[in-house]
Structure formats: structure tokens, C-alpha cells
Design an enzyme around this catalytic site. Sequence first.
Site, PDB file in Angstrom:
ATOM      1  N   ILE A   1      23.366  29.018  12.196  1.00  0.00           N
ATOM      2  CA  ILE A   1      24.125  27.763  12.175  1.00  0.00           C
ATOM      3  C   ILE A   1      24.306  27.285  10.741  1.00  0.00           C
ATOM      4  CG2 ILE A   1      24.231  25.372  13.007  1.00  0.00           C
ATOM      5  CD1 ILE A   1      24.578  27.589  15.172  1.00  0.00           C
ATOM      6  N   GLU A   2      23.307  27.488   9.908  1.00  0.00           N
ATOM      7  CA  GLU A   2      23.423  27.118   8.494  1.00  0.00           C
ATOM      8  C   GLU A   2      24.555  27.896   7.827  1.00  0.00           C
ATOM      9  OE1 GLU A   2      19.525  25.678   9.828  1.00  0.00           O
ATOM     10  OE2 GLU A   2      20.657  27.505  10.200  1.00  0.00           O
TER      11      GLU A   2
ATOM     12  N   HIS B   1      16.532  23.074  13.887  1.00  0.00           N
ATOM     13  CA  HIS B   1      15.287  22.784  13.182  1.00  0.00           C
ATOM     14  C   HIS B   1      15.551  22.638  11.684  1.00  0.00           C
ATOM     15  CE1 HIS B   1      13.890  24.635  16.918  1.00  0.00           C
ATOM     16  NE2 HIS B   1      12.783  23.925  16.747  1.00  0.00           N
TER      17      HIS B   1
ATOM     18  N   ASP C   1      40.598  19.547   1.805  1.00  0.00           N
ATOM     19  CA  ASP C   1      40.593  18.188   1.256  1.00  0.00           C
ATOM     20  C   ASP C   1      41.159  18.144  -0.157  1.00  0.00           C
ATOM     21  OD1 ASP C   1      39.804  15.330   1.071  1.00  0.00           O
ATOM     22  OD2 ASP C   1      38.412  16.131  -0.431  1.00  0.00           O
TER      23      ASP C   1
END
Length: 163
Positions: A113-114, A78, A128
Site C-alpha cells: 500500500i505504501e 499499520h 497539480d
Amino acid sequence: MTDQLTHFNDQNRAKMVDVTDKAVTHRVATATGQITMHPATLQRIHDGQIKKGDVLAVAQVAGIMAAKQTSSLIPMCHLIPLTGVDIHFTDNGQDTITVDALVKTKHVTGVEIEALLAVQVTLLTIYDMCKAIDRGMLINNIHLVEKDGGKSGHFVYPSTPKS
């Protein structure tokens, strides 16, 4: 642990869970993960000698941005109005950086999840920015440390000692 999956409808097809009737509560989640690298790479990060810039500052912002974009990346998540995201770095002084993400909201569903996505994107950004000098870096040990709030209550990762 529950054995019922909530993201499937009566036809066994994917659905987004209806949270319309859930109560708004304060919710917090903390996640962690690590990146191990050559000791010289960690030293160059500390010395500000990475050509792409301030590795930890860029990674921190990337992690915060990732938490804010979770619902765009994870299909059944959501859109949650986050009230706070904080990224912390610690290292062992040798070859490993640990990233911890703390995410908060006052909403009807949690922010686990965030927090996990914030950690992963933070770690990927470190990779990176340093890959030109160290392609052998290892990202590992990503997991939810703790979450609180909502119907399911409080969770602490089993190997994390309670303070």
C-alpha cells in the site's frame, strides 16, 4: 488468491489485523502508474518551464512523503518503519510519464500500500503542477508490479515479464 478477508472481527465489523506474532522479514514492493498529457506539456516539464517549479523533483518528494504517511491515510494500514523509498520517472518521449515506486522495510507486514500510495501521490502532484496548462491529463494503469517477503512470499503482476 485467498478468499478470507482479515480486516473484520467476529461481529463482521472493521478491525486492524493483529500482527504481534508475525516474523520480522525483509519486505519489498514496487508499484507503477502513468500520466498522459499533451506533448507540449511534457516538453515544458523537460525544459523547466512550469511556473510552479521543478515538476519531477517536487513530485518525487511528494511520493516519498506519501509512502511515509500511509498509515495516517489508509485506516487499517499499520505504521511501518520504512527503510527505503525510491521514485523513478521514465517517459515515452511523446506524452506519457511512467512513475515507479520501490518501498522497502524490515518488519512484520508488507509495504504494498505504501508503494501504491507513493505512485498515486507522485502522479497527482504532476497533475497539480501542470493543470494550469493541461487539464486533460489522464492518470491510469496504477498497480502493484511486484512484492516479496513475508508469509505470502513473492508476487509478480501477471502481465509483467519476469527478468
